[in-house]
Write a protein that holds these residues in place. Structure first.
Motif, PDB file in Angstrom:
ATOM      1  N   ASN A  30      19.345  -9.167   9.913  1.00 41.41           N
ATOM      2  CA  ASN A  30      19.443  -9.913  11.175  1.00 41.41           C
ATOM      3  C   ASN A  30      20.622  -9.448  12.019  1.00 41.41           C
ATOM      4  N   ARG A  31      21.703  -9.077  11.370  1.00 40.12           N
ATOM      5  CA  ARG A  31      22.888  -8.609  12.110  1.00 40.12           C
ATOM      6  C   ARG A  31      22.611  -7.335  12.889  1.00 40.12           C
ATOM      7  N   SER A  32      21.647  -6.546  12.455  1.00 36.66           N
ATOM      8  CA  SER A  32      21.338  -5.300  13.150  1.00 36.66           C
ATOM      9  C   SER A  32      20.733  -5.560  14.532  1.00 36.66           C
ATOM     10  N   ARG A  33      20.069  -6.686  14.683  1.00 34.29           N
ATOM     11  CA  ARG A  33      19.358  -7.034  15.934  1.00 34.29           C
ATOM     12  C   ARG A  33      18.305  -6.003  16.310  1.00 34.29           C
ATOM     13  N   ASN A  34      17.964  -5.159  15.381  1.00 34.28           N
ATOM     14  CA  ASN A  34      16.950  -4.131  15.588  1.00 34.28           C
ATOM     15  C   ASN A  34      15.632  -4.656  15.012  1.00 34.28           C
ATOM     16  N   PRO A  35      14.620  -4.869  15.857  1.00 33.08           N
ATOM     17  CA  PRO A  35      13.362  -5.436  15.359  1.00 33.08           C
ATOM     18  C   PRO A  35      12.738  -4.639  14.208  1.00 33.08           C
ATOM     19  N   SER A  36      12.849  -3.324  14.244  1.00 30.10           N
ATOM     20  CA  SER A  36      12.274  -2.497  13.167  1.00 30.10           C
ATOM     21  C   SER A  36      12.989  -2.742  11.841  1.00 30.10           C
ATOM     22  N   VAL A  37      14.307  -2.790  11.890  1.00 31.53           N
ATOM     23  CA  VAL A  37      15.096  -3.037  10.680  1.00 31.53           C
ATOM     24  C   VAL A  37      14.797  -4.438  10.144  1.00 31.53           C
ATOM     25  N   ILE A  38      14.765  -5.407  11.031  1.00 31.68           N
ATOM     26  CA  ILE A  38      14.495  -6.787  10.629  1.00 31.68           C
ATOM     27  C   ILE A  38      13.092  -6.903  10.042  1.00 31.68           C
ATOM     28  N   ALA A  39      12.117  -6.235  10.645  1.00 30.51           N
ATOM     29  CA  ALA A  39      10.737  -6.293  10.148  1.00 30.51           C
ATOM     30  C   ALA A  39      10.637  -5.739   8.728  1.00 30.51           C
ATOM     31  N   VAL A  40      11.255  -4.587   8.495  1.00 23.57           N
ATOM     32  CA  VAL A  40      11.199  -3.977   7.159  1.00 23.57           C
ATOM     33  C   VAL A  40      11.964  -4.823   6.141  1.00 23.57           C
ATOM     34  N   THR A  41      13.151  -5.265   6.519  1.00 26.00           N
ATOM     35  CA  THR A  41      13.966  -6.084   5.622  1.00 26.00           C
ATOM     36  C   THR A  41      13.243  -7.377   5.264  1.00 26.00           C
ATOM     37  N   THR A  42      12.707  -8.035   6.273  1.00 22.42           N
ATOM     38  CA  THR A  42      12.037  -9.319   6.039  1.00 22.42           C
ATOM     39  C   THR A  42      10.766  -9.134   5.217  1.00 22.42           C
ATOM     40  N   GLN A  43      10.068  -8.030   5.409  1.00 20.70           N
ATOM     41  CA  GLN A  43       8.886  -7.757   4.587  1.00 20.70           C
ATOM     42  C   GLN A  43       9.277  -7.666   3.117  1.00 20.70           C
ATOM     43  N   PHE A  44      10.352  -6.944   2.847  1.00 21.28           N
ATOM     44  CA  PHE A  44      10.839  -6.814   1.474  1.00 21.28           C
ATOM     45  C   PHE A  44      11.263  -8.182   0.923  1.00 21.28           C
ATOM     46  N   VAL A  45      11.997  -8.936   1.731  1.00 21.13           N
ATOM     47  CA  VAL A  45      12.496 -10.242   1.284  1.00 21.13           C
ATOM     48  C   VAL A  45      11.340 -11.188   0.976  1.00 21.13           C
ATOM     49  N   VAL A  46      10.357 -11.259   1.854  1.00 15.84           N
ATOM     50  CA  VAL A  46       9.217 -12.156   1.641  1.00 15.84           C
ATOM     51  C   VAL A  46       8.468 -11.757   0.364  1.00 15.84           C
TER      52      VAL A  46
END
Length: 159
Positions: free
Chosen positions: A34-50
């Motif tokens: 979330n700190r990156s504010r980059n939608p691509s980074v957040i999308a990949v990170t959140t996919q892994f987290v979920v």
């Protein structure tokens, strides 16, 4: 009987550690993404987290009561007659509610960030509010889970 108690205790403590540690590590990953504010980074990170929440944390949550009640009975405790177990159960309900709410927000963040990344647009204005709400809920859940650990170790009694 001692082998059964050891096995139940081992499974119970392992599930508790997995629940707490998994949630803590995945929350840190979410915060960093979330700190990156980059939608691509957040999308990949959140996919892994979920995915990790479903594979690691959810089963640990299910195993907690499935091992805890038999463990209490095996060592001669009445689960609903012990102060610390009753308080732990109440906190467990709160922790599960926090986890479910946080998981729901994570799936929303995943969808939202994925859409923004695919369309190459910035995150919407209300994203920060959603992320902050998730942070508060996740922190509360982690603190409650730590309190459950403390009760498991301390085992305070009213008598």
């Amino acid at each position: 009987m001692l082998d059964l108690i050891f096995a139940l205790k081992f499974v119970h403590v392992l599930a508790a550690a997995t629940m707490f540690g998994g949630w803590l590590c995945l929350s840190i990953m979410m915060l960093l993404g979330n700190r990156s504010r980059n939608p691509s980074v957040i999308a990949v990170t959140t996919q892994f987290v979920v995915d990790a929440q479903k594979i690691i944390v959810a089963p640990a949550i299910v195993v907690q009561p499935l091992s805890g009640f038999p463990l209490a009975w095996a060592i001669g405790l009445s689960p609903l007659g012990e102060f610390w177990i009753v308080v732990s159960l109440g906190l467990f309900v709160v922790a599960v509610a926090c986890w479910l709410a946080a998981f729901r927000i994570e799936t929303r963040i995943r969808r939202l960030s994925r859409q923004c990344a695919m369309q190459a647009v910035a995150l919407p204005i209300d994203y920060r509010r959603i992320s902050q709400t998730w942070s508060v809920i996740a922190a509360a859940g982690i603190l409650v889970t730590a309190a459950i650990f403390a009760l498991m170790i301390w085992q305070p009694r009213l008598d």
